[in-house]
Design a protein around this motif. Sequence first.
Motif, PDB file in Angstrom:
ATOM      1  N   PHE A  38       0.861  -1.256  -0.043  1.00 34.19           N
ATOM      2  CA  PHE A  38      -0.104  -0.054   0.188  1.00 34.19           C
ATOM      3  C   PHE A  38       0.948   1.306  -0.060  1.00 34.19           C
ATOM      4  CE2 PHE A  38      -2.164   3.331   2.574  1.00 34.19           C
ATOM      5  CZ  PHE A  38      -3.179   3.585   1.703  1.00 34.19           C
ATOM      6  N   ASP A  39       1.816   1.340   0.848  1.00 38.77           N
ATOM      7  CA  ASP A  39       2.753   2.368   1.013  1.00 38.77           C
ATOM      8  C   ASP A  39       3.477   2.375  -0.424  1.00 38.77           C
ATOM      9  OD1 ASP A  39       2.066   2.993   3.502  1.00 38.77           O
ATOM     10  OD2 ASP A  39       3.854   1.950   4.460  1.00 38.77           O
ATOM     11  N   GLY A  40       4.080   1.461  -1.142  1.00 42.02           N
ATOM     12  CA  GLY A  40       4.705   1.511  -2.555  1.00 42.02           C
ATOM     13  C   GLY A  40       3.812   2.103  -3.307  1.00 42.02           C
ATOM     14  N   LEU A  41       2.515   1.724  -3.223  1.00 48.40           N
ATOM     15  CA  LEU A  41       1.303   2.324  -4.226  1.00 48.40           C
ATOM     16  C   LEU A  41       1.200   3.746  -4.251  1.00 48.40           C
ATOM     17  CD1 LEU A  41      -2.224   0.782  -4.903  1.00 48.40           C
ATOM     18  CD2 LEU A  41      -1.804   3.061  -4.539  1.00 48.40           C
ATOM     19  N   LEU A  42       1.053   4.435  -3.079  1.00 48.48           N
ATOM     20  CA  LEU A  42       1.108   5.595  -2.478  1.00 48.48           C
ATOM     21  C   LEU A  42       2.386   6.653  -3.289  1.00 48.48           C
ATOM     22  CD1 LEU A  42      -0.656   6.246   0.727  1.00 48.48           C
ATOM     23  CD2 LEU A  42      -1.491   6.399  -1.331  1.00 48.48           C
ATOM     24  N   SER A  43       3.412   5.814  -3.010  1.00 51.81           N
ATOM     25  CA  SER A  43       4.521   6.264  -3.401  1.00 51.81           C
ATOM     26  C   SER A  43       4.684   6.715  -4.876  1.00 51.81           C
ATOM     27  CB  SER A  43       5.931   5.776  -2.714  1.00 51.81           C
ATOM     28  OG  SER A  43       7.084   6.255  -3.237  1.00 51.81           O
ATOM     29  N   ALA A  44       4.247   5.672  -5.484  1.00 48.04           N
ATOM     30  CA  ALA A  44       4.629   5.463  -6.857  1.00 48.04           C
ATOM     31  C   ALA A  44       3.778   6.645  -7.396  1.00 48.04           C
ATOM     32  CB  ALA A  44       4.006   4.211  -7.440  1.00 48.04           C
ATOM     33  N   LEU A  45       2.445   7.031  -6.726  1.00 45.96           N
ATOM     34  CA  LEU A  45       1.582   8.071  -7.357  1.00 45.96           C
ATOM     35  C   LEU A  45       2.215   9.547  -7.421  1.00 45.96           C
ATOM     36  CD1 LEU A  45      -2.125   7.248  -5.734  1.00 45.96           C
ATOM     37  CD2 LEU A  45      -1.315   7.062  -8.226  1.00 45.96           C
ATOM     38  N   GLY A  46       3.104   9.581  -6.592  1.00 48.20           N
ATOM     39  CA  GLY A  46       3.857  11.214  -6.493  1.00 48.20           C
ATOM     40  C   GLY A  46       2.986  12.148  -6.239  1.00 48.20           C
ATOM     41  N   ASP A  47       1.752  11.960  -5.473  1.00 51.26           N
ATOM     42  CA  ASP A  47       0.891  12.760  -5.094  1.00 51.26           C
ATOM     43  C   ASP A  47       0.519  13.005  -3.681  1.00 51.26           C
ATOM     44  OD1 ASP A  47      -1.348  14.557  -4.903  1.00 51.26           O
ATOM     45  OD2 ASP A  47      -2.542  13.602  -6.291  1.00 51.26           O
ATOM     46  N   PRO A  48       1.144  14.227  -3.010  1.00 52.95           N
ATOM     47  CA  PRO A  48       0.834  14.191  -1.580  1.00 52.95           C
ATOM     48  C   PRO A  48      -0.391  14.275  -1.188  1.00 52.95           C
ATOM     49  CG  PRO A  48       2.696  15.827  -2.338  1.00 52.95           C
ATOM     50  CD  PRO A  48       1.987  15.185  -3.494  1.00 52.95           C
ATOM     51  N   SER A  49      -1.471  14.892  -1.992  1.00 50.95           N
ATOM     52  CA  SER A  49      -2.762  15.016  -1.517  1.00 50.95           C
ATOM     53  C   SER A  49      -3.332  13.579  -1.599  1.00 50.95           C
ATOM     54  CB  SER A  49      -3.598  15.800  -2.566  1.00 50.95           C
ATOM     55  OG  SER A  49      -3.579  15.112  -3.763  1.00 50.95           O
ATOM     56  N   ALA A  50      -2.913  12.375  -2.390  1.00 49.93           N
ATOM     57  CA  ALA A  50      -3.550  11.141  -2.359  1.00 49.93           C
ATOM     58  C   ALA A  50      -3.381  10.603  -0.974  1.00 49.93           C
ATOM     59  CB  ALA A  50      -2.712  10.306  -3.395  1.00 49.93           C
ATOM     60  N   ALA A  51      -2.280  10.616  -0.355  1.00 50.07           N
ATOM     61  CA  ALA A  51      -2.107  10.155   1.130  1.00 50.07           C
ATOM     62  C   ALA A  51      -2.956  10.613   2.136  1.00 50.07           C
ATOM     63  CB  ALA A  51      -0.537  10.381   1.491  1.00 50.07           C
ATOM     64  N   ASP A  52      -3.616  11.806   1.990  1.00 51.96           N
ATOM     65  CA  ASP A  52      -4.619  12.372   2.773  1.00 51.96           C
ATOM     66  C   ASP A  52      -5.962  11.779   2.160  1.00 51.96           C
ATOM     67  OD1 ASP A  52      -2.804  14.066   3.895  1.00 51.96           O
ATOM     68  OD2 ASP A  52      -3.275  15.448   2.469  1.00 51.96           O
ATOM     69  N   ARG A  53      -6.108  11.157   1.191  1.00 51.94           N
ATOM     70  CA  ARG A  53      -7.264  10.510   0.844  1.00 51.94           C
ATOM     71  C   ARG A  53      -7.251   9.010   0.847  1.00 51.94           C
ATOM     72  NH1 ARG A  53      -7.634  11.219  -3.914  1.00 51.94           N
ATOM     73  NH2 ARG A  53      -5.968  12.675  -4.433  1.00 51.94           N
ATOM     74  N   ALA A  54      -6.213   8.465   1.268  1.00 55.22           N
ATOM     75  CA  ALA A  54      -6.161   7.052   1.167  1.00 55.22           C
ATOM     76  C   ALA A  54      -5.869   6.394   2.800  1.00 55.22           C
ATOM     77  CB  ALA A  54      -4.745   6.741   0.429  1.00 55.22           C
TER      78      ALA A  54
END
Length: 274
Positions: A38-54
């Motif tokens: 999951f952390d790798g998926l978020l990192s690959a997105l490269g969008d800090p805002s995504a982490a706030d919505r995940a």
Amino acid sequence: MRTIVITGGTDGMGAALARHFLTTGDRVVVIGRSRAKFDGLLSALGDPSAADRAEFVAADLSLLADSRGVVAHLSARHEQIDALVLAASFIRSRRHATVEGHEASWALFFLSKYILVTGLAEQLRAAGRPVVVNTSVPGARADAIDFDDPELTQGFTFGKSNAQQRRANELLGILATRENPDLSYVTWGPARLVRSGLAGDVGAGMKFAAAILAPLLGQQPADAVRPLIDLIDDPAPGRAAYRGPKPVPLVESPRDEQDVIRLADLARADESGT
């Protein structure tokens, strides 16, 4: 902002859906076994805002206690769920009993889904246009379920196990849409092979086929889920079945109503341990 819940959202098609809906600005809750993925998926997105919505919820959905724990967690944190995508997968070609004493494939591919769909019914009902997408390939025979021995303690084969899980999930759609007529309940399978890792405990033949055929003939997960994205973005109330983008007929039987009652009774008995 919609809330999208995806089981099996760290691999394959589930991960492709998670990436898509995080990119489009939705809140995404991923149910899985690997926080690192999951952390790798978020990192690959490269969008800090995504982490706030995940959000990640760790669970082994072959365990009924974990499935019930997911329902309790989501019910406490989310008043509304717009889409529930049931994509968790772990293929077993041989019968395997969990530590709770259930046949693992029956527990993962049906009992967990029953617990999630029924347990989150209030949150789905709160959404304006709720949808459940069940990645259970439609089209199993109407008589595929052994109601006397659903966990196949006798005569287990992969084919029998797979067919009755698929049929059970179609019957679950009857139950779910009866309780919520506004719900869109879709059983869906990809149109062809998908290039994703084969998670499971399978024989050499199945491993060989996956290793050789999927890279040659399969489609990328992001391509495979495009029809699912459309179904989630524009859900139609009621039951439907698809292979890829193509609708297929629902399997119907004069025994459907009786079988739905028997199946719900079985599921409730398994939940209570009786």
